[in-house]
Write an enzyme that holds these catalytic residues in place. Structure first.
Site, PDB file in Angstrom:
ATOM      1  N   VAL A  16       0.839  -1.197   0.000  1.00 11.00           N
ATOM      2  CA  VAL A  16       0.000   0.000   0.000  1.00 11.00           C
ATOM      3  C   VAL A  16       0.878   1.252   0.000  1.00 11.00           C
ATOM      4  CG1 VAL A  16      -1.740   1.322   1.268  1.00 11.00           C
ATOM      5  CG2 VAL A  16      -2.002  -1.154   0.997  1.00 11.00           C
ATOM      6  N   TYR A  19       1.893   1.783  -3.505  1.00 12.40           N
ATOM      7  CA  TYR A  19       0.811   2.308  -4.340  1.00 12.40           C
ATOM      8  C   TYR A  19       0.539   3.777  -4.045  1.00 12.40           C
ATOM      9  CZ  TYR A  19      -0.593  -2.612  -5.149  1.00 12.40           C
ATOM     10  OH  TYR A  19      -0.631  -3.935  -5.481  1.00 12.40           O
ATOM     11  N   GLU A  20       0.494   4.111  -2.772  1.00 16.39           N
ATOM     12  CA  GLU A  20       0.103   5.458  -2.353  1.00 16.39           C
ATOM     13  C   GLU A  20       1.237   6.470  -2.487  1.00 16.39           C
ATOM     14  OE1 GLU A  20      -2.918   6.508  -1.323  1.00 16.39           O
ATOM     15  OE2 GLU A  20      -3.860   4.536  -1.447  1.00 16.39           O
ATOM     16  N   GLY A  21       2.491   6.002  -2.344  1.00 15.48           N
ATOM     17  CA  GLY A  21       3.612   6.922  -2.274  1.00 15.48           C
ATOM     18  C   GLY A  21       3.677   7.544  -0.889  1.00 15.48           C
TER      19      GLY A  21
END
Length: 154
Positions: A16, A19-21
């Site tokens: 996650v 994905y989110e950075g």
């Protein structure tokens, strides 16, 4: 009655975060240009319950701590809404999905309806329906959903 009482794997938080950075300075919501303000890997409310404010900063370690706290909350939604048995990868993929889209979207989704009917393959295929934040498909969401689908099926 809760069927699952799974907890996050370390792999979930790592994926996650990827994905989110990670943003170490709070920024406004891209859709509204304002609230909610976000920091770290998508945190809008700190573990203390205080909302994130524009201009606040954090370290990478703090961002990952906030994410872990957030993912536990979203894992609770998955455990609450899913009425069939899940393995760890299915759970983690659903937590990632729910973290990105929100618990209301999971709760009302065809993905959840198919899953709770025991149609695991049909549920997996529904990940690919969630690739547009509005009217256009984005490459980033397409990759994330493809990854989440593969994760769910593994």
């Amino acid at each position: 009655m809760t069927v699952n009482s799974l907890t996050l794997s370390s792999k979930c938080a790592e994926k996650v975060a990827g994905y989110e950075g990670i943003k170490l300075k709070a920024y406004p919501d891209p859709k509204t240009g304002g609230k909610p303000f976000t920091i770290g890997c998508g945190t809008t409310v700190y573990p203390s319950g205080k909302s994130v404010n524009l201009g606040e900063t954090c370290t990478k370690d703090q961002a990952l701590t906030y994410l872990q706290h957030d993912l536990i909350k979203f894992g609770n939604y998955v455990n609450q809404y899913v009425t069939v048995k899940l393995n760890q990868n299915q759970f983690d993929a659903l937590v990632s999905f729910t973290y990105n889209l929100g618990p209301a979207n999971l709760k009302s989704s065809t993905l959840l309806k198919k899953l709770n009917a025991g149609d695991y393959q049909g549920a997996a295929d529904q990940f690919l329906k969630w690739v547009s934040p509005g009217t256009s498909v984005t490459a980033g969401l397409t990759k994330r959903r493809t990854d989440e689908r593969a994760w769910f099926l593994s």
